[in-house]
Design a protein around this motif. Structure first.
Motif, PDB file in Angstrom:
ATOM      1  N   PHE A  29       5.746  15.512 -11.109  1.00 62.98           N
ATOM      2  CA  PHE A  29       6.584  14.674 -10.002  1.00 62.98           C
ATOM      3  C   PHE A  29       6.315  15.216  -8.875  1.00 62.98           C
ATOM      4  O   PHE A  29       6.569  14.309  -7.757  1.00 62.98           O
ATOM      5  N   SER A  30       6.116  16.392  -8.477  1.00 59.05           N
ATOM      6  CA  SER A  30       5.953  17.102  -7.234  1.00 59.05           C
ATOM      7  C   SER A  30       4.789  16.679  -6.484  1.00 59.05           C
ATOM      8  O   SER A  30       4.540  16.991  -5.575  1.00 59.05           O
ATOM      9  N   ASN A  31       3.915  16.081  -7.102  1.00 65.44           N
ATOM     10  CA  ASN A  31       2.510  15.331  -6.581  1.00 65.44           C
ATOM     11  C   ASN A  31       2.869  14.326  -5.986  1.00 65.44           C
ATOM     12  O   ASN A  31       1.868  13.885  -5.199  1.00 65.44           O
ATOM     13  N   TYR A  32       3.966  13.793  -5.832  1.00 61.84           N
ATOM     14  CA  TYR A  32       4.359  12.491  -5.226  1.00 61.84           C
ATOM     15  C   TYR A  32       5.372  12.576  -4.245  1.00 61.84           C
ATOM     16  O   TYR A  32       6.195  13.203  -4.585  1.00 61.84           O
ATOM     17  N   GLY A  33       5.223  11.804  -3.175  1.00 62.53           N
ATOM     18  CA  GLY A  33       6.352  11.326  -2.405  1.00 62.53           C
ATOM     19  C   GLY A  33       7.238  10.291  -2.995  1.00 62.53           C
ATOM     20  O   GLY A  33       6.734   9.779  -3.968  1.00 62.53           O
ATOM     21  N   VAL A  34       8.356  10.502  -2.630  1.00 62.14           N
ATOM     22  CA  VAL A  34       9.409   9.612  -3.377  1.00 62.14           C
ATOM     23  C   VAL A  34      10.023   8.622  -2.268  1.00 62.14           C
ATOM     24  O   VAL A  34      10.561   9.165  -0.985  1.00 62.14           O
ATOM     25  N   GLY A  35       9.888   7.424  -2.520  1.00 61.51           N
ATOM     26  CA  GLY A  35      10.732   6.456  -1.710  1.00 61.51           C
ATOM     27  C   GLY A  35      11.638   5.662  -2.188  1.00 61.51           C
ATOM     28  O   GLY A  35      12.075   5.669  -3.578  1.00 61.51           O
ATOM     29  N   TRP A  36      12.713   5.225  -1.568  1.00 62.82           N
ATOM     30  CA  TRP A  36      13.829   4.401  -1.776  1.00 62.82           C
ATOM     31  C   TRP A  36      13.588   2.894  -1.121  1.00 62.82           C
ATOM     32  O   TRP A  36      13.282   3.213   0.011  1.00 62.82           O
ATOM     33  N   ASN A  74      12.525  19.402  -6.819  1.00 63.77           N
ATOM     34  CA  ASN A  74      11.173  19.275  -7.762  1.00 63.77           C
ATOM     35  C   ASN A  74      11.686  20.021  -9.184  1.00 63.77           C
ATOM     36  O   ASN A  74      11.042  19.568 -10.329  1.00 63.77           O
ATOM     37  N   ALA A  75      12.469  21.230  -8.823  1.00 63.89           N
ATOM     38  CA  ALA A  75      12.699  21.953 -10.199  1.00 63.89           C
ATOM     39  C   ALA A  75      13.563  20.919 -11.073  1.00 63.89           C
ATOM     40  O   ALA A  75      13.401  21.311 -12.537  1.00 63.89           O
ATOM     41  N   LYS A  76      14.094  19.995 -10.704  1.00 68.84           N
ATOM     42  CA  LYS A  76      15.048  19.222 -11.418  1.00 68.84           C
ATOM     43  C   LYS A  76      14.172  17.649 -11.806  1.00 68.84           C
ATOM     44  O   LYS A  76      14.916  16.859 -12.326  1.00 68.84           O
TER      45      LYS A  76
END
Length: 124
Positions: A29-36, A74-76
């Motif tokens: 998950f932490s390898n990607y940016g997250v968008g809305w 990222n931990a969650k």
């Protein structure tokens, strides 16, 4: 691959706040940016915000600057969108997605994996 689940939407009055969550079950998950993004009937998806992999950079659409805050833990394996001072114009289905390609953060084609969306309704 990343599986995403958006939640936290609801029906509120103008001026209220909501916090949307985007829970990821896939690895890295932490390898990607997250968008809305958000979408209303008859309109295409509209980019709202994005946060970088390590939260060092955030960007917002002009229509939400000063009202929305994007974050991630990222931990969650979770990203968030804190929405304050909601307006009727914010009514939409909100989707989270991971940015799987380089390039513009507002380009929907750079996001491959999407959550199912959560409905936000703001009444005047």
């Amino acid at each position: 691959e990343v599986q995403l689940q958006a939640s936290g939407g609801g029906s509120v009055q103008a001026g209220a706040s909501l916090r949307l969550s985007c829970a990821a079950s896939g690895r890295a998950f932490s390898n990607y940016g997250v968008g809305w993004f958000r979408q209303t009937p008859g309109k295409g998806p509209e980019w709202v915000s994005v946060v970088s992999t390590d939260s060092s950079r955030t960007y917002y659409g002009d229509f939400v600057k000063g009202r929305f805050t994007i974050s991630r833990d990222n931990a969650k394996n979770t990203a968030y969108l804190q929405m304050n001072s909601l307006k009727p114009e914010d009514t939409a289905i909100y989707y989270c997605a991971v940015k799987t390609a380089g390039g513009s953060y507002y380009n929907i084609r750079n996001y491959r994996y999407w959550g199912q969306g959560t409905l936000v309704t703001v009444s005047s």
